[in-house]
Write a protein that holds these residues in place. Structure first.
Motif, PDB file in Angstrom:
ATOM      1  N   ASP A 118       0.831  -1.206   0.000  1.00 50.28           N
ATOM      2  CA  ASP A 118       0.000   0.000   0.000  1.00 50.28           C
ATOM      3  C   ASP A 118       0.864   1.253   0.000  1.00 50.28           C
ATOM      4  OD1 ASP A 118      -2.234  -1.580   0.047  1.00 50.28           O
ATOM      5  OD2 ASP A 118      -2.793  -1.133   2.130  1.00 50.28           O
ATOM      6  N   GLU A 119       1.959   1.221   0.752  1.00 54.23           N
ATOM      7  CA  GLU A 119       2.829   2.391   0.840  1.00 54.23           C
ATOM      8  C   GLU A 119       3.409   2.757  -0.531  1.00 54.23           C
ATOM      9  OE1 GLU A 119       2.037   0.784   4.651  1.00 54.23           O
ATOM     10  OE2 GLU A 119       2.937  -0.212   2.900  1.00 54.23           O
ATOM     11  N   GLU A 120       3.794   1.745  -1.292  1.00 51.14           N
ATOM     12  CA  GLU A 120       4.316   2.019  -2.637  1.00 51.14           C
ATOM     13  C   GLU A 120       3.228   2.554  -3.559  1.00 51.14           C
ATOM     14  OE1 GLU A 120       6.475  -1.062  -4.556  1.00 51.14           O
ATOM     15  OE2 GLU A 120       8.074  -1.095  -3.058  1.00 51.14           O
ATOM     16  N   VAL A 121       2.019   1.998  -3.444  1.00 46.55           N
ATOM     17  CA  VAL A 121       0.910   2.493  -4.263  1.00 46.55           C
ATOM     18  C   VAL A 121       0.668   3.974  -3.972  1.00 46.55           C
ATOM     19  CG1 VAL A 121      -1.582   2.361  -4.628  1.00 46.55           C
ATOM     20  CG2 VAL A 121      -0.236   0.267  -4.512  1.00 46.55           C
ATOM     21  N   LEU A 122       0.634   4.347  -2.706  1.00 46.19           N
ATOM     22  CA  LEU A 122       0.369   5.738  -2.327  1.00 46.19           C
ATOM     23  C   LEU A 122       1.484   6.661  -2.816  1.00 46.19           C
ATOM     24  CD1 LEU A 122      -0.909   5.029   1.285  1.00 46.19           C
ATOM     25  CD2 LEU A 122      -2.301   5.785  -0.650  1.00 46.19           C
ATOM     26  N   ALA A 123       2.734   6.185  -2.730  1.00 42.20           N
ATOM     27  CA  ALA A 123       3.858   6.999  -3.200  1.00 42.20           C
ATOM     28  C   ALA A 123       3.796   7.204  -4.714  1.00 42.20           C
ATOM     29  CB  ALA A 123       5.177   6.333  -2.804  1.00 42.20           C
ATOM     30  N   VAL A 124       3.468   6.146  -5.452  1.00 46.10           N
ATOM     31  CA  VAL A 124       3.349   6.252  -6.913  1.00 46.10           C
ATOM     32  C   VAL A 124       2.209   7.197  -7.285  1.00 46.10           C
ATOM     33  CG1 VAL A 124       2.723   4.970  -8.993  1.00 46.10           C
ATOM     34  CG2 VAL A 124       4.404   4.034  -7.412  1.00 46.10           C
ATOM     35  N   MET A 125       1.089   7.094  -6.570  1.00 50.50           N
ATOM     36  CA  MET A 125      -0.026   7.995  -6.829  1.00 50.50           C
ATOM     37  C   MET A 125       0.383   9.452  -6.653  1.00 50.50           C
ATOM     38  SD  MET A 125      -3.362   6.206  -5.078  1.00 50.50           S
ATOM     39  CE  MET A 125      -4.418   7.569  -5.609  1.00 50.50           C
ATOM     40  N   GLU A 126       1.086   9.738  -5.564  1.00 47.02           N
ATOM     41  CA  GLU A 126       1.479  11.117  -5.299  1.00 47.02           C
ATOM     42  C   GLU A 126       2.406  11.646  -6.383  1.00 47.02           C
ATOM     43  OE1 GLU A 126       3.415  13.834  -1.700  1.00 47.02           O
ATOM     44  OE2 GLU A 126       2.841  11.745  -1.314  1.00 47.02           O
ATOM     45  N   GLU A 127       3.355  10.820  -6.809  1.00 46.00           N
ATOM     46  CA  GLU A 127       4.248  11.239  -7.876  1.00 46.00           C
ATOM     47  C   GLU A 127       3.475  11.476  -9.175  1.00 46.00           C
ATOM     48  OE1 GLU A 127       7.539  12.007  -7.994  1.00 46.00           O
ATOM     49  OE2 GLU A 127       7.424  11.919  -5.810  1.00 46.00           O
ATOM     50  N   GLY A 128       2.526  10.590  -9.468  1.00 38.41           N
ATOM     51  CA  GLY A 128       1.730  10.763 -10.670  1.00 38.41           C
ATOM     52  C   GLY A 128       0.889  12.030 -10.632  1.00 38.41           C
ATOM     53  N   LEU A 129       0.325  12.333  -9.483  1.00 40.13           N
ATOM     54  CA  LEU A 129      -0.482  13.545  -9.354  1.00 40.13           C
ATOM     55  C   LEU A 129       0.376  14.795  -9.523  1.00 40.13           C
ATOM     56  CD1 LEU A 129      -2.726  12.484  -6.335  1.00 40.13           C
ATOM     57  CD2 LEU A 129      -3.501  12.902  -8.669  1.00 40.13           C
ATOM     58  N   ARG A 130       1.560  14.786  -8.950  1.00 41.26           N
ATOM     59  CA  ARG A 130       2.426  15.957  -9.041  1.00 41.26           C
ATOM     60  C   ARG A 130       2.983  16.154 -10.456  1.00 41.26           C
ATOM     61  NH1 ARG A 130       2.713  18.056  -4.238  1.00 41.26           N
ATOM     62  NH2 ARG A 130       2.572  16.768  -2.350  1.00 41.26           N
ATOM     63  N   CYS A 133       0.258  16.014 -15.812  1.00 38.02           N
ATOM     64  CA  CYS A 133      -0.133  15.837 -17.215  1.00 38.02           C
ATOM     65  C   CYS A 133      -0.975  14.590 -17.440  1.00 38.02           C
ATOM     66  CB  CYS A 133       1.109  15.784 -18.096  1.00 38.02           C
ATOM     67  SG  CYS A 133       2.038  17.330 -18.139  1.00 38.02           S
ATOM     68  N   LEU A 134      -1.519  14.014 -16.393  1.00 38.37           N
ATOM     69  CA  LEU A 134      -2.332  12.812 -16.516  1.00 38.37           C
ATOM     70  C   LEU A 134      -3.816  13.170 -16.425  1.00 38.37           C
ATOM     71  CD1 LEU A 134      -0.241  10.495 -14.167  1.00 38.37           C
ATOM     72  CD2 LEU A 134      -0.373  10.332 -16.656  1.00 38.37           C
ATOM     73  N   GLY A 135      -4.635  12.340 -17.047  1.00 42.81           N
ATOM     74  CA  GLY A 135      -6.067  12.567 -16.960  1.00 42.81           C
ATOM     75  C   GLY A 135      -6.622  12.197 -15.593  1.00 42.81           C
ATOM     76  N   ALA A 136      -6.087  11.130 -15.001  1.00 47.72           N
ATOM     77  CA  ALA A 136      -6.528  10.672 -13.686  1.00 47.72           C
ATOM     78  C   ALA A 136      -5.474   9.735 -13.123  1.00 47.72           C
ATOM     79  CB  ALA A 136      -7.878   9.962 -13.773  1.00 47.72           C
ATOM     80  N   VAL A 137      -5.472   9.605 -11.809  1.00 45.79           N
ATOM     81  CA  VAL A 137      -4.589   8.674 -11.109  1.00 45.79           C
ATOM     82  C   VAL A 137      -5.452   7.801 -10.207  1.00 45.79           C
ATOM     83  CG1 VAL A 137      -2.737   8.427  -9.413  1.00 45.79           C
ATOM     84  CG2 VAL A 137      -2.587  10.204 -11.175  1.00 45.79           C
ATOM     85  N   ILE A 138      -5.316   6.479 -10.360  1.00 51.04           N
ATOM     86  CA  ILE A 138      -6.097   5.526  -9.575  1.00 51.04           C
ATOM     87  C   ILE A 138      -5.139   4.627  -8.809  1.00 51.04           C
ATOM     88  CG2 ILE A 138      -7.775   3.627  -9.665  1.00 51.04           C
ATOM     89  CD1 ILE A 138      -8.788   4.812 -12.308  1.00 51.04           C
ATOM     90  N   GLY A 139      -5.425   4.399  -7.554  1.00 48.20           N
ATOM     91  CA  GLY A 139      -4.609   3.500  -6.754  1.00 48.20           C
ATOM     92  C   GLY A 139      -5.474   2.536  -5.977  1.00 48.20           C
ATOM     93  N   GLU A 140      -5.064   1.264  -5.930  1.00 49.82           N
ATOM     94  CA  GLU A 140      -5.787   0.235  -5.175  1.00 49.82           C
ATOM     95  C   GLU A 140      -5.020  -0.081  -3.899  1.00 49.82           C
ATOM     96  OE1 GLU A 140      -6.694  -3.243  -7.431  1.00 49.82           O
ATOM     97  OE2 GLU A 140      -7.131  -2.118  -9.264  1.00 49.82           O
ATOM     98  N   VAL A 141      -5.687   0.091  -2.756  1.00 49.42           N
ATOM     99  CA  VAL A 141      -5.054  -0.170  -1.467  1.00 49.42           C
ATOM    100  C   VAL A 141      -6.044  -0.873  -0.550  1.00 49.42           C
ATOM    101  CG1 VAL A 141      -3.513   1.835  -1.623  1.00 49.42           C
ATOM    102  CG2 VAL A 141      -5.747   2.073  -0.514  1.00 49.42           C
TER     103      VAL A 141
END
Length: 265
Positions: A118-130, A133-141
């Protein structure tokens, strides 16, 4: 002659101005909303739709594969209506690309990020949001605490990118939507019986139906609707009006159960 360094009062004033600018930017971005295109839903949402620059949480209504799948396809349908690529971070390989395509999200638009926790998913999500240039960021935790959701909400506000947190794999007695979170909206999605195909009467199975429960929204009240599942363009629909029999018989629900309101065709 060098300029004198700013005084403490001047530093404080500059810092306050910077905070006000950040807050104004975030508030302006959050006002941008993605409507569902269904009046019965959009008029119940505080901004007339889902805030774009925000974090949204979704979970299956029950710890069942069917409800988990409905929650996943609900998100896929929303992401399909956003422009740009979609980053999907997950810790297990169980996404089925043809099903996502049926909900309007083409596999060619998805960037998969396989994580170990879960920690890696949340970190990847944050990087993607920052990235911005993405339409959306989805993470499964399974779990995300208040600190993690605050970071995701701030990143979404700053970049203007929509973030979705899909909570899966919980224990039977746990309700992930009851835990503290900074998400702007929180949803439960459950499967309900489908209607019959109109061209064959009672002999066929019609479009899948979901019970959408908006358990929490910032600035608005919770509500529940019965909707037909996302189509190939990612759009939900109200169930068609049944012919020659009351709606309560067709749906298996009355218009008000346990104080929850249901949309009527």
């Amino acid at each position: 002659m060098s300029a004198a360094p700013p005084s403490n009062a001047e530093r404080l004033a500059a810092l306050r101005a910077e905070v006000r600018a950040i807050e104004a930017t975030g508030a302006s971005a959050e006002r941008l909303c993605l409507p569902f295109g269904i009046d019965e839903m959009d008029r119940r949402l505080a901004g007339g739709g889902l805030p774009v620059a925000a974090l949204h949480e979704v979970s299956g209504e029950r710890p069942l594969l069917g409800d988990d799948g409905a929650a996943l396809l609900f998100l896929a349908g929303i992401a399909a209506r956003r422009q740009g690529e979609v980053l999907w971070a997950l810790a297990r390989r169980d996404l089925f690309a043809p099903a996502l395509a049926q909900a309007g999200l083409a596999p060619s638009r998805i960037l998969y990020a396989e994580c170990r926790s879960d920690e890696e998913v949340l970190a990847v999500m944050e990087e993607g949001l920052r990235h911005g240039c993405l339409g959306a960021v989805i993470g499964e935790v399974v779990r995300a605490d208040m600190t993690a959701t605050r970071r995701l909400q701030l990143a979404a506000e700053t970049s203007g990118t929509t973030a979705f947190l899909l909570k899966r794999g919980r224990k039977k007695e746990a309700d992930p939507i009851d835990s503290p979170s900074a998400a702007v909206t929180r949803w439960r999605i459950g499967c309900v019986p489908s209607g019959a195909l109109p061209e064959v009467g009672d002999e066929g199975i019609g479009r899948a139906r979901w019970r959408l429960t908006l358990a929490r929204q910032r600035g608005g009240a919770p509500f529940t609707w019965i909707m037909e599942a996302s189509d190939a363009e990612g759009r939900l629909a109200l169930p068609a009006q049944p012919r020659h029999r009351p709606a309560a018989v067709e749906f298996g629900w009355t218009s008000s159960i346990n104080g929850l309101r249901y949309a009527k065709a």
